[in-house]
Scaffold this motif. Sequence first.
Motif, PDB file in Angstrom:
ATOM      1  N   LEU A   1      -4.547  -8.381  -5.404  1.00 15.05           N
ATOM      2  CA  LEU A   1      -5.180  -8.152  -4.103  1.00 15.05           C
ATOM      3  C   LEU A   1      -4.165  -8.315  -2.973  1.00 15.05           C
ATOM      4  O   LEU A   1      -4.195  -7.582  -1.988  1.00 15.05           O
ATOM      5  CB  LEU A   1      -6.357  -9.110  -3.908  1.00 15.05           C
ATOM      6  CG  LEU A   1      -7.677  -8.676  -4.561  1.00 15.05           C
ATOM      7  CD1 LEU A   1      -8.719  -9.774  -4.442  1.00 15.05           C
ATOM      8  CD2 LEU A   1      -8.189  -7.398  -3.915  1.00 15.05           C
TER       9      LEU A   1
ATOM     10  N   ASP B   1      -0.964  -7.698  -3.189  1.00 13.77           N
ATOM     11  CA  ASP B   1      -0.188  -6.448  -3.209  1.00 13.77           C
ATOM     12  C   ASP B   1      -0.948  -5.331  -2.500  1.00 13.77           C
ATOM     13  O   ASP B   1      -0.385  -4.580  -1.701  1.00 13.77           O
ATOM     14  CB  ASP B   1       0.086  -6.013  -4.654  1.00 13.77           C
ATOM     15  CG  ASP B   1       1.278  -6.733  -5.265  1.00 13.77           C
ATOM     16  OD1 ASP B   1       2.070  -7.310  -4.489  1.00 13.77           O
ATOM     17  OD2 ASP B   1       1.416  -6.719  -6.499  1.00 13.77           O
ATOM     18  N   LEU B   2      -2.241  -5.255  -2.822  1.00 11.21           N
ATOM     19  CA  LEU B   2      -3.078  -4.205  -2.249  1.00 11.21           C
ATOM     20  C   LEU B   2      -3.129  -4.311  -0.724  1.00 11.21           C
ATOM     21  O   LEU B   2      -2.999  -3.312  -0.009  1.00 11.21           O
ATOM     22  CB  LEU B   2      -4.487  -4.342  -2.823  1.00 11.21           C
ATOM     23  CG  LEU B   2      -5.368  -3.131  -2.710  1.00 11.21           C
ATOM     24  CD1 LEU B   2      -4.983  -2.134  -3.780  1.00 11.21           C
ATOM     25  CD2 LEU B   2      -6.817  -3.524  -2.866  1.00 11.21           C
ATOM     26  N   PHE B   3      -3.304  -5.542  -0.226  1.00 13.11           N
ATOM     27  CA  PHE B   3      -3.339  -5.748   1.221  1.00 13.11           C
ATOM     28  C   PHE B   3      -2.015  -5.326   1.853  1.00 13.11           C
ATOM     29  O   PHE B   3      -1.990  -4.705   2.912  1.00 13.11           O
ATOM     30  CB  PHE B   3      -3.659  -7.218   1.548  1.00 13.11           C
ATOM     31  CG  PHE B   3      -5.131  -7.501   1.667  1.00 13.11           C
ATOM     32  CD1 PHE B   3      -5.968  -7.370   0.574  1.00 13.11           C
ATOM     33  CD2 PHE B   3      -5.683  -7.897   2.884  1.00 13.11           C
ATOM     34  CE1 PHE B   3      -7.327  -7.620   0.681  1.00 13.11           C
ATOM     35  CE2 PHE B   3      -7.034  -8.150   2.999  1.00 13.11           C
ATOM     36  CZ  PHE B   3      -7.859  -8.019   1.906  1.00 13.11           C
ATOM     37  N   ARG B   4      -0.902  -5.662   1.180  1.00 14.23           N
ATOM     38  CA  ARG B   4       0.418  -5.270   1.704  1.00 14.23           C
ATOM     39  C   ARG B   4       0.548  -3.758   1.725  1.00 14.23           C
ATOM     40  O   ARG B   4       1.040  -3.171   2.686  1.00 14.23           O
ATOM     41  CB  ARG B   4       1.525  -5.879   0.832  1.00 14.23           C
ATOM     42  CG  ARG B   4       1.823  -7.320   1.160  1.00 14.23           C
ATOM     43  CD  ARG B   4       2.883  -7.859   0.230  1.00 14.23           C
ATOM     44  NE  ARG B   4       4.069  -7.015   0.195  1.00 14.23           N
ATOM     45  CZ  ARG B   4       4.879  -6.907  -0.873  1.00 14.23           C
ATOM     46  NH1 ARG B   4       4.612  -7.566  -1.968  1.00 14.23           N
ATOM     47  NH2 ARG B   4       5.935  -6.142  -0.816  1.00 14.23           N
ATOM     48  N   LEU B   5       0.081  -3.140   0.627  1.00 10.50           N
ATOM     49  CA  LEU B   5       0.194  -1.689   0.482  1.00 10.50           C
ATOM     50  C   LEU B   5      -0.529  -0.966   1.617  1.00 10.50           C
ATOM     51  O   LEU B   5      -0.072   0.066   2.103  1.00 10.50           O
ATOM     52  CB  LEU B   5      -0.428  -1.291  -0.855  1.00 10.50           C
ATOM     53  CG  LEU B   5       0.115  -0.059  -1.540  1.00 10.50           C
ATOM     54  CD1 LEU B   5       1.561  -0.272  -1.930  1.00 10.50           C
ATOM     55  CD2 LEU B   5      -0.721   0.236  -2.784  1.00 10.50           C
TER      56      LEU B   5
END
Lengths: 263, 257
Positions: free
Chosen positions: A155, A157-161
Amino acid sequence: MKPRPRDDRPWWAWLAPVVVGIALTGFWEWIVAVREIPPYIVPAPSVIGATFVKDHVLLFASLWVTLKIALVALVAAVVIGLALAFVFVQNRAIEMSLLPYAILLQVTPIVAIAPLIIIWVDDTPTALVICATIVALFPMVANTTVGLKSVDRGLLDLFRLYGANRWQVLMSLRVPSAAPYFFAGLRVSAGLALIGAVVAEFVAGTGGSQSGLAYQILQAGLQLNIPRMFAALILIAGAGIALFAAVSVLGWLTLHRWHESAR
Amino acid sequence: MPAPLPDPTAIATAAVSVRGLDHVHPNGTHALTGIDLVVAPGEFVTLIGPSGCGKSTLLRLIAGLDRPTAGMLERHAVERSAFVFQQPTLMPWARVAANVALPLTLAGRQADDAAAKVRDALKQVGLEDFEQAFPRELSGGMQMRASIARALVTEPDLLLMDEPFGALDEITRDRLDRELLALWQARRFTALFVTHSLHEAVYLSNRVVVMSPRPGRIAAELRIDEPYPRAQDFRVSERFVRWCKDLSGMMIEAGAA
């Protein structure tokens, strides 16, 4: 579509402890009568009940004093604890520098610090609140910090992405992830706030209109008014259970839709 | 209808181009070496290889989640990319609709505009009746669908998928493969897919890139010259078996199997 957790407790689940309670109280009443134990050693439940009725104005006024201190301390512990935890996860240097002192405060018995605080702070209720806050603070800091850090890597990583900023990561990811940890800590802190308030009252020994339940127990002990001592004790235990139940319900309301701890 | 394929060597028109890329993990592991890869817009490319061959690392580098140690990595004409992880990676505290809306919420999009897009994305993966459900109320396959809907909601032109169906049973995996292919044909995004299933690679891709480990490198490439749409019959056809045999042979030769 929505699987409801099955309640597989039998119908007598709530009845069993009640029956045990009634049986024990009956035995207590009986043994005191048969052995002719004087009320200044062990009062019969009926005598304690009568004391409740006779002293209820005094006892409930004292309960309210103690409860107020515990509640204010709990709120203070939550506010300070959350603030510290938020600072800790944002800045590792601050965490490293402050955490040892939080632990120091936690491991030092409150009975040893309370006299100092009572000397330093003129206003006794404030001194008592400070003592109770110190006792209740650590679970809030420790649990919330662990919770804010226990974030799903994917999650994150996803937020960063998707270009989330620090604030979005904190509010939309870290805070919800920390909620189960926070509520587990809150249950411990609620009990500790009450214990802290009672212990501090014992040390302060305050009388007059500000006297809490601990003072009633002290006074009753000196006067060998054991039934009143028992009545005060029961009130403290009852207040603790009520406080625990209240924060448990609060946690359940927040978590039961999604977290396994609150099914 | 055969898929129109642009010339993958034409770097100027590539969606993703990688040249001489090297990557060393912070712990010192040499993850990737000498990677050259060009992906054309609208192409479906699959990276295949055993664990530890660096295929996931390469995908993360292309996504921009990590920075390569050396070499060139460029994305052209890619305005929006999306990533699908091996795990559904849904927020357990948020309903399906809120999970799918996440990329839009993080970008600060208007709520009513987002709601329509979310409904549309959920419809595409067949989850339109589950907007208000919590992730734990869904099966593994449905959670993965929600995860794909979240990737589609931004209408990405590059979709990166890291073994998205690897944790699912074979029946569910086959169905999601079919659905993914249908979505790709309808939307024509560039797809980079990581798997260690030979059959999945052959069924889905324009092109399969075989990677071998220690350190991770590209060992071979296989162009699957088959028309789309690829029906279920294709998966049991003799041609399919021949492609799989070819790919399997290449993987053995590359020391990747």
